[in-house]
Write a protein that holds these residues in place. Structure first.
Motif, mmCIF file in Angstrom:
data_model
loop_
_atom_site.group_PDB
_atom_site.id
_atom_site.type_symbol
_atom_site.label_atom_id
_atom_site.label_comp_id
_atom_site.label_asym_id
_atom_site.label_seq_id
_atom_site.Cartn_x
_atom_site.Cartn_y
_atom_site.Cartn_z
ATOM 1 N N MET A 146 0.827 -1.201 0.000
ATOM 2 C CA MET A 146 0.000 0.000 0.000
ATOM 3 C C MET A 146 0.864 1.254 0.000
ATOM 4 S SD MET A 146 -3.315 0.547 2.397
ATOM 5 C CE MET A 146 -4.492 1.854 2.132
ATOM 6 N N VAL A 147 0.455 2.238 -0.808
ATOM 7 C CA VAL A 147 1.089 3.558 -0.829
ATOM 8 C C VAL A 147 0.070 4.563 -0.296
ATOM 9 C CG1 VAL A 147 2.139 5.366 -2.231
ATOM 10 C CG2 VAL A 147 2.547 2.964 -2.796
ATOM 11 N N PHE A 148 0.415 5.228 0.806
ATOM 12 C CA PHE A 148 -0.500 6.158 1.453
ATOM 13 C C PHE A 148 -0.329 7.566 0.885
ATOM 14 C CE2 PHE A 148 0.323 2.764 4.472
ATOM 15 C CZ PHE A 148 -0.959 2.413 4.881
ATOM 16 N N GLN A 149 -1.322 8.418 1.176
ATOM 17 C CA GLN A 149 -1.282 9.797 0.684
ATOM 18 C C GLN A 149 -0.036 10.529 1.170
ATOM 19 O OE1 GLN A 149 -4.906 12.016 1.175
ATOM 20 N NE2 GLN A 149 -3.924 13.977 0.924
ATOM 21 N N HIS A 150 0.347 10.302 2.426
ATOM 22 C CA HIS A 150 1.498 11.022 2.977
ATOM 23 C C HIS A 150 2.781 10.188 2.919
ATOM 24 C CE1 HIS A 150 -1.013 14.362 4.116
ATOM 25 N NE2 HIS A 150 -1.864 13.521 4.676
ATOM 26 N N LEU A 151 2.748 9.112 2.145
ATOM 27 C CA LEU A 151 3.914 8.318 1.730
ATOM 28 C C LEU A 151 4.599 7.546 2.855
ATOM 29 C CD1 LEU A 151 5.501 10.778 -0.859
ATOM 30 C CD2 LEU A 151 3.683 9.104 -1.185
ATOM 31 N N ALA A 152 4.711 8.139 4.068
ATOM 32 C CA ALA A 152 5.303 7.446 5.224
ATOM 33 C C ALA A 152 6.727 6.969 4.954
ATOM 34 C CB ALA A 152 4.417 6.265 5.649
ATOM 35 N N LEU A 153 7.518 7.785 4.261
ATOM 36 C CA LEU A 153 8.937 7.470 4.081
ATOM 37 C C LEU A 153 9.683 7.776 5.376
ATOM 38 C CD1 LEU A 153 9.442 9.012 0.517
ATOM 39 C CD2 LEU A 153 9.285 6.580 1.097
ATOM 40 N N PHE A 154 10.781 7.050 5.629
ATOM 41 C CA PHE A 154 11.545 7.229 6.861
ATOM 42 C C PHE A 154 12.617 8.300 6.650
ATOM 43 C CE2 PHE A 154 10.431 2.575 6.884
ATOM 44 C CZ PHE A 154 9.406 2.701 7.819
ATOM 45 N N PRO A 155 12.495 9.457 7.297
ATOM 46 C CA PRO A 155 13.438 10.559 7.023
ATOM 47 C C PRO A 155 14.851 10.278 7.515
ATOM 48 C CG PRO A 155 11.938 11.124 8.833
ATOM 49 C CD PRO A 155 11.434 9.853 8.247
ATOM 50 N N MET A 156 14.991 9.369 8.501
ATOM 51 C CA MET A 156 16.334 9.092 9.033
ATOM 52 C C MET A 156 17.113 8.100 8.157
ATOM 53 S SD MET A 156 13.982 6.895 10.138
ATOM 54 C CE MET A 156 13.173 7.898 11.386
ATOM 55 N N MET A 157 16.438 7.542 7.143
ATOM 56 C CA MET A 157 17.078 6.574 6.255
ATOM 57 C C MET A 157 17.368 7.194 4.891
ATOM 58 S SD MET A 157 14.896 3.067 6.811
ATOM 59 C CE MET A 157 14.678 2.291 8.393
ATOM 60 N N SER A 158 18.350 6.645 4.199
ATOM 61 C CA SER A 158 18.618 7.049 2.816
ATOM 62 C C SER A 158 17.527 6.497 1.906
ATOM 63 C CB SER A 158 19.981 6.516 2.363
ATOM 64 O OG SER A 158 19.933 5.091 2.276
ATOM 65 N N VAL A 159 17.542 6.923 0.655
ATOM 66 C CA VAL A 159 16.584 6.408 -0.328
ATOM 67 C C VAL A 159 16.721 4.895 -0.452
ATOM 68 C CG1 VAL A 159 15.989 6.356 -2.784
ATOM 69 C CG2 VAL A 159 16.391 8.550 -1.642
ATOM 70 N N GLY A 160 17.957 4.421 -0.573
ATOM 71 C CA GLY A 160 18.185 2.981 -0.717
ATOM 72 C C GLY A 160 17.686 2.189 0.478
ATOM 73 N N GLU A 161 17.905 2.742 1.683
ATOM 74 C CA GLU A 161 17.447 2.056 2.891
ATOM 75 C C GLU A 161 15.918 2.032 2.965
ATOM 76 O OE1 GLU A 161 21.211 3.036 5.886
ATOM 77 O OE2 GLU A 161 19.600 4.508 5.605
ATOM 78 N N ASN A 162 15.283 3.114 2.518
ATOM 79 C CA ASN A 162 13.820 3.148 2.465
ATOM 80 C C ASN A 162 13.283 2.076 1.525
ATOM 81 O OD1 ASN A 162 11.906 5.378 3.729
ATOM 82 N ND2 ASN A 162 13.926 6.315 3.499
ATOM 83 N N GLY A 212 11.672 -3.310 3.445
ATOM 84 C CA GLY A 212 10.880 -4.533 3.493
ATOM 85 C C GLY A 212 11.703 -5.765 3.193
ATOM 86 N N LEU A 213 12.686 -5.623 2.287
ATOM 87 C CA LEU A 213 13.561 -6.749 1.963
ATOM 88 C C LEU A 213 14.444 -7.106 3.155
ATOM 89 C CD1 LEU A 213 14.648 -5.627 -1.633
ATOM 90 C CD2 LEU A 213 12.920 -7.348 -1.038
ATOM 91 N N ALA A 214 14.910 -6.062 3.872
ATOM 92 C CA ALA A 214 15.734 -6.304 5.057
ATOM 93 C C ALA A 214 14.919 -7.017 6.137
ATOM 94 C CB ALA A 214 16.286 -4.984 5.592
ATOM 95 N N ARG A 215 13.631 -6.637 6.269
ATOM 96 C CA ARG A 215 12.767 -7.308 7.245
ATOM 97 C C ARG A 215 12.578 -8.781 6.896
ATOM 98 N NH1 ARG A 215 9.239 -4.250 10.407
ATOM 99 N NH2 ARG A 215 8.690 -6.316 11.234
ATOM 100 N N ARG A 216 12.694 -9.086 5.600
ATOM 101 C CA ARG A 216 12.594 -10.487 5.162
ATOM 102 C C ARG A 216 13.930 -11.210 5.280
ATOM 103 N NH1 ARG A 216 8.828 -10.131 -0.348
ATOM 104 N NH2 ARG A 216 6.897 -9.463 0.713
ATOM 105 N N GLN A 217 14.949 -10.481 5.760
ATOM 106 C CA GLN A 217 16.276 -11.041 6.050
ATOM 107 C C GLN A 217 16.985 -11.549 4.789
ATOM 108 O OE1 GLN A 217 15.476 -13.903 9.206
ATOM 109 N NE2 GLN A 217 15.648 -12.299 10.765
ATOM 110 N N LEU A 218 16.812 -10.813 3.679
ATOM 111 C CA LEU A 218 17.580 -11.120 2.475
ATOM 112 C C LEU A 218 19.028 -10.672 2.688
ATOM 113 C CD1 LEU A 218 14.651 -11.353 1.294
ATOM 114 C CD2 LEU A 218 15.598 -10.421 -0.831
ATOM 115 N N LYS A 219 19.929 -11.263 1.914
ATOM 116 C CA LYS A 219 21.335 -10.891 2.027
ATOM 117 C C LYS A 219 21.553 -9.476 1.498
ATOM 118 C CE LYS A 219 23.138 -15.617 1.699
ATOM 119 N NZ LYS A 219 23.962 -16.555 0.912
ATOM 120 N N LYS A 220 22.563 -8.807 2.066
ATOM 121 C CA LYS A 220 22.825 -7.397 1.751
ATOM 122 C C LYS A 220 23.045 -7.174 0.256
ATOM 123 C CE LYS A 220 24.953 -3.720 4.337
ATOM 124 N NZ LYS A 220 25.919 -3.375 5.397
#
Length: 372
Positions: free
Chosen positions: A90-106, A110-118
């Motif tokens: 889902m993409v919300f109206q206010h996007l909910a991007l994490f300001p403390m993270m870089s674009v790549g980290e944002n 979800g992939l990191a939460r799935r514990q994929l390799k770096k």
């Protein structure tokens, strides 16, 4: 927009209802609604505020459970499946991007939460950013991006998880007008390129018409009509759709005894129009008539009688200048009625002024009649 092959249906909503208790009364937000969205389609749910479209989206996402009916995504029932286990993002109206993270980290969150390799995360993130037209910006901060870039990063973050269905809840609502117009085209091109099925919620008819392969118009928890943007605009099936989709003059009238094979409606004393309708009306029945401004021919000279069923005369009340979308408000002779009429884009009537006498002509098929 129904299809027999369940394999080609990414979202199948079957008789879904949702009710709430408010101040001791039952409020039905979604009422026995059914909808099928084929694989790879851009589908918009269009309707006014409070019609139930966001409730429907939240049921598809799994945030709330329907009281009745079934929701299938990719042919599998979503009953009791929690949001984080559904093949939906889902993409919300206010996007909910994490300001403390870089674009790549944002994008890779979800992939990191799935514990994929770096290394795999980095590859998927780079590939997805390239596909949404933002190559090489992985190390940028969110505050360095424009509004349109943030929009695409939010979409990339959802699409990198390879959902069957992407849900978008009025994602352009927070953008300024010019950027919103630009992003409508961008989103349409992006969806066509990536091929993921989009379910887009909006109250903005322009967004729905421009971007969608199919549109479902909701009103009071029900689907009034499902079809292509062209179907809704040129062939509305209900009075609500005729008035809600696009700009239209609305007139009240009553059915007259048929003197030809056309339906006739009286809109004022000694003033009637021939209408196009799929419905039969009884003599004297109250009607609502809809006429689109661009379907009215306008001239300072009489228009050929054989080309149009309806001929009217009037005087220009005011000029509504809007570049190529300019129109005039015309007061009809011998009545208190007025019509908004689009001006031709060739500049032929650019010198028209308030008070000028004009001739109007309308084909019967462009006067859409519905029971009031």
């Amino acid at each position: 927009m129904q299809t027999s092959s369940t394999e080609s249906i990414d979202l199948d909503i079957q008789g879904v209802s949702k009710r709430y208790q408010l101040n001791g009364q039952t409020f039905t937000a979604v009422d026995s609604l059914s909808l099928q969205i084929p694989k790879g389609q851009f589908c918009s749910i269009l309707g006014p505020s409070g019609c139930g479209k966001t409730t429907l989206l939240r049921m598809v996402a799994g945030f709330i459970e329907p009281d009745e009916g079934e929701i299938l995504v990719g042919g599998k029932s979503m009953r009791s499946v929690p949001p984080n286990q559904r093949p939906v993002n889902m993409v919300f109206q206010h996007l909910a991007l994490f300001p403390m993270m870089s674009v790549g980290e944002n994008v890779g969150y979800g992939l990191a939460r799935r514990q994929l390799k770096k290394a795999e995360i980095q590859h998927k993130v780079q590939d997805m950013l390239r596909r949404v037209g933002l190559p090489g910006i992985e190390d940028k901060r969110i505050e360095q991006l424009s509004g349109g870039q943030k929009q695409r990063v939010a979409i990339a973050r959802s699409l990198v998880l390879e959902p069957t269905l992407l849900l978008l809840d009025e994602p352009l609502g927070a953008l300024d007008l010019k950027l919103r117009e630009h992003m409508k085209v961008e989103l349409k091109q992006l969806q066509a390129q990536i091929g993921t099925t989009f379910l887009y919620i909006t109250h903005d008819q322009s967004e729905a018409l421009v971007m969608s392969d199919m549109v479902a118009v909701m009103n009071h928890g029900k689907c009034e009509q499902i079809g292509t943007p062209q179907d809704l605009y040129y062939r509305p099936q209900t009075s609500f759709v005729a008035g809600f989709v696009g700009n239209a003059n609305k007139l009240s009238g009553r059915a007259l005894p048929g003197m030809t094979n056309l339906i006739s409606a009286e809109i004022a004393d000694n003033l009637s129009l021939y209408c196009g309708s799929q419905h039969a009306f009884r003599n004297g029945q109250e009607l609502s008539l809809y006429i689109r401004p661009e379907s009215i021919a306008i001239s300072q000279q009489a228009l050929p009688s054989e080309a149009y069923a309806n001929h009217l005369r009037g005087n220009v009340n005011s000029i509504l200048f809007d570049g190529a979308n300019s129109s005039v408000l015309v007061n009809l002779d011998n009545s208190a009625l007025s019509l908004q009429v689009s001006l031709p884009q060739n500049g032929q009537l650019k010198d028209l002024q308030a008070g000028d006498a004009v001739h109007l002509a309308i084909s019967a098929e462009h006067v859409q009649a519905f029971s009031a």
